[in-house]
Design a protein around this motif. Structure first.
Motif, PDB file in Angstrom:
ATOM      1  N   CYS A 258       1.763   2.692   5.844  1.00 54.54           N
ATOM      2  CA  CYS A 258       0.964   1.475   5.749  1.00 54.54           C
ATOM      3  C   CYS A 258       1.792   0.375   5.108  1.00 54.54           C
ATOM      4  O   CYS A 258       2.448   0.581   4.108  1.00 54.54           O
TER       5      CYS A 258
ATOM      6  N   HIS B 163      -7.455   1.482   2.890  1.00 62.10           N
ATOM      7  CA  HIS B 163      -7.187   2.862   2.489  1.00 62.10           C
ATOM      8  C   HIS B 163      -7.907   3.210   1.194  1.00 62.10           C
ATOM      9  O   HIS B 163      -8.372   4.329   1.014  1.00 62.10           O
TER      10      HIS B 163
ATOM     11  N   TYR C 189      -0.042   4.204   0.958  1.00 60.74           N
ATOM     12  CA  TYR C 189      -0.406   5.131   2.018  1.00 60.74           C
ATOM     13  C   TYR C 189       0.743   5.238   3.011  1.00 60.74           C
ATOM     14  O   TYR C 189       1.318   4.213   3.392  1.00 60.74           O
TER      15      TYR C 189
ATOM     16  N   CYS D 110      -4.060  -0.571  -0.125  1.00 59.46           N
ATOM     17  CA  CYS D 110      -4.722  -1.715   0.491  1.00 59.46           C
ATOM     18  C   CYS D 110      -6.238  -1.484   0.430  1.00 59.46           C
ATOM     19  O   CYS D 110      -6.696  -0.376   0.162  1.00 59.46           O
TER      20      CYS D 110
ATOM     21  N   ALA E 238       0.405  -2.755   4.528  1.00 57.75           N
ATOM     22  CA  ALA E 238      -0.496  -3.804   4.067  1.00 57.75           C
ATOM     23  C   ALA E 238      -0.284  -4.081   2.575  1.00 57.75           C
ATOM     24  O   ALA E 238       0.255  -3.250   1.842  1.00 57.75           O
TER      25      ALA E 238
ATOM     26  N   CYS F 152       0.828  -1.197   0.000  1.00 58.57           N
ATOM     27  CA  CYS F 152       0.000   0.000   0.000  1.00 58.57           C
ATOM     28  C   CYS F 152       0.872   1.261   0.000  1.00 58.57           C
ATOM     29  O   CYS F 152       1.862   1.341   0.718  1.00 58.57           O
TER      30      CYS F 152
HETATM   31 ZN   LIG Z   1      -3.039   0.860   3.369  1.00 56.33          ZN
END
Ligand SMILES: [Zn+2]
Length: 155
Positions: A16, A33, A13, A30, A18, A11
């Motif tokens: 993050c 988000h 973000y 992800c 993930a 991800c």
């Molecule tokens: Zn994320």
């Protein structure tokens, strides 16, 4: 038996870690988000939610800018007004100020970036599903352009 694994994208973000399952304006995100940003955007287009309430979106807006190519040009409008559009990126349509109706129709027609709109003739834009005269005017105003007919009258 061998199985090929490709490294999963993470991800985009900030902070993050993930695994990215979706993309937003080409940025891998992800599920969580992606969903938050999508919801913020829907709210924004539906009720003109102020920009600073789109916290998740703003977190990745900088990243979207970084990956989209920049160009500089001036757009001459029909009334002779020259609108300065210096440093205007090829923005994803998420970043433009379209109503939810126009935004959704463009997405459904597979249009993701403003330059895809700039290339279209009047016939092409009006032949898109769910893009009516109002949406065309909205796009022209937002981008400061005017859709030209596909064929000029030969003289
Ligand atoms: Zn994320």
């Amino acid at each position: 038996m061998t199985t090929m694994f490709s490294t999963p994208k993470l991800c985009s973000y900030p902070e993050c870690k993930a695994v990215a399952k979706k993309t937003w304006a080409l940025l891998p995100l992800c599920y969580g988000h992606h969903d938050t940003i999508r919801l913020e955007t829907l709210k924004y287009y539906a009720n003109r939610m102020p920009y600073d309430h789109r916290q998740h979106y703003l977190q990745i807006a900088r990243l979207i800018k970084r990956i989209t190519p920049f160009y500089a040009q001036s757009v001459k409008k029909s009334d002779g007004v020259v609108k300065k559009t210096n440093e205007m990126p090829n923005r994803p349509i998420e970043a433009l100020d379209f109503t939810i109706k126009t935004y959704a129709a463009l997405k459904r027609n597979g249009i993701n970036f403003e330059n895809e709109l700039r290339k279209k003739s009047y016939e092409e834009i009006t032949s898109l599903r769910n893009i009516g005269r109002k949406s065309v005017e909205e796009i022209e105003e937002t981008l400061g352009i005017e859709f030209k007919p596909a064929k000029e009258d030969a003289k």
